[in-house]
Design a protein around this motif. Structure first.
Motif, PDB file in Angstrom:
ATOM      1  N   SER A 228       0.827  -1.201   0.000  1.00 32.22           N
ATOM      2  CA  SER A 228       0.000   0.000   0.000  1.00 32.22           C
ATOM      3  C   SER A 228       0.862   1.252   0.000  1.00 32.22           C
ATOM      4  N   ALA A 229       0.410   2.261  -0.732  1.00 37.94           N
ATOM      5  CA  ALA A 229       1.049   3.575  -0.698  1.00 37.94           C
ATOM      6  C   ALA A 229       0.603   4.276   0.580  1.00 37.94           C
ATOM      7  N   THR A 230       1.227   3.916   1.680  1.00 38.29           N
ATOM      8  CA  THR A 230       0.784   4.383   2.996  1.00 38.29           C
ATOM      9  C   THR A 230       1.946   4.959   3.788  1.00 38.29           C
ATOM     10  N   GLY A 260       5.103  10.580  -1.485  1.00 36.97           N
ATOM     11  CA  GLY A 260       4.539  11.684  -0.727  1.00 36.97           C
ATOM     12  C   GLY A 260       3.298  11.289   0.037  1.00 36.97           C
ATOM     13  N   GLY A 261       2.974  12.074   1.038  1.00 38.72           N
ATOM     14  CA  GLY A 261       1.795  11.797   1.854  1.00 38.72           C
ATOM     15  C   GLY A 261       1.204  13.050   2.466  1.00 38.72           C
ATOM     16  N   PHE A 262       2.057  13.837   3.174  1.00 42.12           N
ATOM     17  CA  PHE A 262       1.608  15.080   3.823  1.00 42.12           C
ATOM     18  C   PHE A 262       0.419  14.850   4.750  1.00 42.12           C
ATOM     19  N   GLY A 263       0.318  13.663   5.355  1.00 40.16           N
ATOM     20  CA  GLY A 263      -0.824  13.317   6.188  1.00 40.16           C
ATOM     21  C   GLY A 263      -1.931  12.638   5.419  1.00 40.16           C
ATOM     22  N   GLY A 264      -1.959  12.825   4.094  1.00 44.15           N
ATOM     23  CA  GLY A 264      -3.033  12.271   3.281  1.00 44.15           C
ATOM     24  C   GLY A 264      -2.994  10.761   3.160  1.00 44.15           C
ATOM     25  N   LYS A 265      -1.866  10.144   3.519  1.00 44.04           N
ATOM     26  CA  LYS A 265      -1.758   8.681   3.504  1.00 44.04           C
ATOM     27  C   LYS A 265      -1.586   8.125   4.914  1.00 44.04           C
ATOM     28  N   LEU A 266      -1.927   8.944   5.899  1.00 42.51           N
ATOM     29  CA  LEU A 266      -1.939   8.522   7.297  1.00 42.51           C
ATOM     30  C   LEU A 266      -3.355   8.030   7.588  1.00 42.51           C
ATOM     31  N   LEU A 334     -15.883   9.847  10.493  1.00 41.14           N
ATOM     32  CA  LEU A 334     -14.589   9.933  11.155  1.00 41.14           C
ATOM     33  C   LEU A 334     -13.621   8.957  10.519  1.00 41.14           C
ATOM     34  N   ARG A 335     -12.415   9.439  10.280  1.00 42.08           N
ATOM     35  CA  ARG A 335     -11.318   8.566   9.896  1.00 42.08           C
ATOM     36  C   ARG A 335     -10.411   8.383  11.124  1.00 42.08           C
ATOM     37  N   VAL A 336      -9.197   7.914  10.942  1.00 43.43           N
ATOM     38  CA  VAL A 336      -8.365   7.488  12.073  1.00 43.43           C
ATOM     39  C   VAL A 336      -8.150   8.599  13.101  1.00 43.43           C
ATOM     40  N   PHE A 337      -7.759   9.799  12.654  1.00 47.35           N
ATOM     41  CA  PHE A 337      -7.442  10.880  13.591  1.00 47.35           C
ATOM     42  C   PHE A 337      -8.336  12.106  13.409  1.00 47.35           C
TER      43      PHE A 337
END
Length: 802
Positions: A228-230, A260-266, A334-337
């Motif tokens: 996964s791109a995570t 890249g992620g910038f939080g978007g893959k958190l 709601l997602r994880v955070f």
């Protein structure tokens, strides 16, 4: 008292060297392994049909035509997966009574945002899968669409979840008087000589990472393997196991090269859950890769807050109280955070200033928009923007220079460590040194003189100067604090070091890199700690089988937490090698010193290298009694406190008052991120952060129409700045080492983003205040700036007519 150390031009050993990154060679030569590059025998492809409606009941779904199309293997709806898909996880219980409605990966009977997944096609190639989506016929019954954040929070509003009876997800409050960290903010406001009140808007942003999200699942081996791109392979594995009832040891998650992620893959993404479920059902590997429009429409967004702010002060500029009332848009689920992101800012609205009174309240609200979650800075940029905008508003009210006002109120270097009104303890800092260096590089006084001359001449293009002095809490880690905030886990980090017989070193880290430079920085740390060549260190990460323990990468925690775990593991290697080295040299352990990779006997020339010890351990022919032949070591680091980088950012803009066009003429930042492992990596992180913060100030905005459709669903409408849109950055550093870790590091990944947005917006307003402009909502586009100028002119004309 904090001592400030100027960066050394000639760094000793590896730490401090501007090493070119190890990991870049395969990236720039096209030998990357993105998730979408992975091809497995017999692999199937999935495509997702997404709702065009923001809020509706699913009346019927007819997928029969799609099932008959060439290459199609299966079609699934929410009803097909309802029993096994469970609900997407929420990892933060911020209040005991917070509302957590069900969040299915595939909508079953109701859709709550445009872009929500409603059906899946599985086919032998991606083209057949996408073609078949057009043959699925869905009838929707419209429901009221809830989009306005302020209206949604009111009693009597239309509801995203009618069964809940409210759109309010949670209310979280911190009060300094109740916490014992300060006095009553209501008393401070009542007794103050000056009160400034403003309502500011943090627009909705899209992380816009370069590589789209992708997942490949292979269920055919002894374990289920997911690529996964995570950003968070360890968190993803744990959450998937707990959510779907899969034995954790039967699930392996790999984050290959991640763009890249910038939080978007958190995140634990709906698409990851669905790919796993379908692969398990069919017993075949499956792949999902999103399009750019899917990413912008369905991956989580960031920010989206309304900030009502009250700042009280004395007439001489001394601040006395800060009151913050937030409305935060959760989106539809709601997602994880999601619920916790606004709360992270609660500890930062006081910033670098000595507030005696502080009150923070946050109301989280559901709307029919894409869910929000972490985006670079996660709560800290919102707080910094608010306080730095308010300090400029106060300076205007008092007719003070904005830097002079800040200096009057900031924590001085001799006052560290400092207990803040928000309940944190800042360990080190020197705001005076950073600001003085920034002013010199910027030519602050010279630009102020030019500004005055332009105003006097009435130039069409006016000059504005913006200030942002900031600090942030980095290294999201202290497990006890994460627990107090309702986190489902702590924030420790793990590392292991394997000494190979030939003297080479493998470092296993639980911190999962996606562009930060871990492989290079970790190699530098280990090279210095063990005295081995930089080139002899290999760093392994991003695979829960290779690296079974870790809490991954976010919140500027990698170096301050993950790097410290590496240091601790290296210390254990040396400790395990010591008795063996003493035995080889027939010396007492207490007589040994370890320096530059060698054990030496004090007062003699006897020496043995740690690589020689590694070979002797492998042979195990001559070991001390009771000592195992093994130097491999692991360590877990859990810091006692956050780290607190800080800095001063100064921005000069030219604003064309006839067109509203804003051009950044000069940008200077002096950051203090503690000790520096690799200055080249630091520069890259700062530049990238500045680009994203400037983008919020001038360009980016996720816009919905009245029906809940995302209008900025591609890069044609969602404006991400390119190189020509950005200025030449002038960057420098001061160094006040952190005291919470032996490396003295603080964190840099989010600093540029956090500080730059208010610096730019303050500069735009500074250019226009003399024209009567008091606010321009972000992004400060030419149209918005022009409208603000025209409104001020119109108001001035009408006032004159009266």
């Amino acid at each position: 008292m904090t001592a400030t150390v100027e960066p050394s031009a000639a760094a000793e050993h590896e730490i401090g060297k501007a090493r070119v990154r190890k990991e870049d060679d395969h990236l720039i030569t096209g030998r990357t392994r993105w998730t979408d590059n992975i091809v497995l025998p017999g692999m199937l492809h999935i495509a997702i049909l997404r709702s065009p409606m923001a809020h509706a009941r699913i009346a019927s779904i007819d997928a029969e035509a799609a099932k008959q199309m060439p290459g199609v293997v299966a079609v699934y709806t929410g009803a097909d997966l309802a029993e096994e898909q469970a609900s997407l996880p929420n990892a933060m219980q911020i209040t005991p009574d917070m509302k957590v409605p069900p969040a299915p990966s595939l909508a079953v009977d109701t859709v709550r945002f445009a872009g929500e997944a409603v059906a899946i096609v599985v086919a032998r190639d991606p083209y057949a899968a996408h073609d078949a989506l057009e043959s699925i016929d869905i009838d929707y019954d419209d429901l009221p669409v809830v989009l306005d954040l302020a209206a949604a929070a009111q009693d009597g509003a239309d509801l995203v979840y009618p069964d809940m009876g409210t759109n309010v997800q949670a209310v979280w409050v911190f009060d300094s008087a109740e916490a014992g960290t300060g006095s009553s903010v209501e008393d401070a406001i009542r007794d103050s000589e000056v009160v400034v009140e403003r309502t500011l808007r943090q627009q909705r942003l899209i992380p816009a990472f370069m590589e789209p999200r992708s997942a490949v699942v292979d269920p055919t081996g002894p374990q289920i393997t997911m690529w996964s791109a995570t950003q968070v392979p360890h968190i993803l594995r744990l959450m998937l196991a707990m959510t779907l009832g899969i034995p954790e040891h039967k699930l392996r998650v790999i984050a290959p090269d991640v763009g890249g992620g910038f939080g978007g893959k958190l995140q634990v993404c709906p698409e990851e859950v669905l790919a796993l479920l379908i692969a398990r059902r069919l017993g075949k590997p499956v792949k999902y890769t999103e399009s750019r429009s899917e990413s912008m429409q369905a991956a989580h967004h960031g920010r989206d807050q309304i900030q009502k702010l009250t700042l009280s002060a004395k007439r001489d500029g001394t601040v006395t109280g800060m009151k913050v009332e937030l409305l935060a848009d959760m989106g539809a689920t709601l997602r994880v955070f999601t619920a916790a992101v606004p709360i992270l800012g609660a500890f930062m609205y006081n910033s670098i200033y000595k507030f005696p009174a502080y009150h923070f309240s946050c109301t989280n609200v559901f709307t029919n928009k894409v869910p929000t979650d972490a985006y670079r800075g996660a709560g800290r940029p919102e707080a910094t923007f608010a306080i730095e905008r308010m300090m400029d508003e106060l300076a205007t009210e008092l007719d003070m220079d904005p830097l002079a006002l800040r200096e009057k109120n900031w924590i001085r270097h001799e006052e560290f460590p400092f207990d803040t009104v928000a309940g944190l303890t800042y360990d080190t800092g020197n705001y005076e040194a950073a600001t003085e260096k920034a002013k010199e590089l910027f030519d602050y006084e010279g630009l102020r003189r030019e500004q005055a001359q332009r105003r006097e001449r009435g130039d069409t293009v006016q000059l504005g100067i913006g200030v942002s002095t900031f600090t942030e809490m980095c290294g999201l880690a202290p497990s006890r604090i994460m627990g107090q905030l309702g986190g489902g886990a702590g924030g420790w980090e793990h590392a292991a070091i394997r000494m190979l017989p030939t003297g080479k070193v493998e470092v296993v880290t639980g911190s999962s890199a996606h562009g930060q430079g871990h492989e290079t920085a970790w190699s530098q740390i280990v090279a210095d700690r063990l005295g081995v060549p930089f080139e002899d260190v290999e760093v392994l990460h991003g695979d829960t089988q290779t690296s079974p323990r870790g809490l991954d990468t976010y919140g500027s925690r990698s170096l301050a937490v993950g790097g410290m775990a590496v240091v601790k593991a290296a210390e254990k290697v040396v400790d395990k090698a010591r008795p063996i080295a003493a035995h080889l040299m027939e010396a007492a352990e207490d007589d040994l010193e370890f320096t530059d990779g060698k054990f030496t006997v004090k007062g003699t020339e006897k020496a043995v290298g740690i690589t020689d010890v590694a070979l002797a351990v492998f042979a195990a022919h001559d070991m001390p009694e009771g000592v195992e032949p093994n130097l491999d070591s692991e360590a877990t680091f859990d810091p006692e406190n956050f780290s607190f980088p800080h800095g001063t950012h100064l921005c000069a803009v030219e604003v064309d008052t006839e067109t509203g066009f804003v051009k950044i003429r000069k940008y200077v930042c002096v950051d203090d991120i503690g000790s520096v492992v690799n200055p080249l990596i630091v520069e890259g992180q700062v530049h990238g952060g500045l680009a994203q913060g400037i983008a919020q100030a001038l360009y980016e905005d996720a816009i919905y129409d009245e029906s809940g459709t995302l209008l900025s669903g591609s890069f044609a409408e969602y404006l991400v700045p390119g190189t020509p849109d950005l200025p030449h950055f002038i960057t420098d550093r001061t160094e006040t080492p952190a005291t919470g870790n032996v490396l003295g590091v603080k964190g840099v990944g989010e600093a540029g983003t956090i500080a730059s947005t208010p610096a730019v917006v303050n500069s735009v307003l500074d250019a226009l205040r003399h024209l009567g402009v008091t606010e321009v909502e972000m992004p400060c586009s030419p149209m918005r700036v022009w409208k603000a100028i025209e409104a001020a002119r119109s108001s001035s004309t009408q006032g004159g007519a009266k």
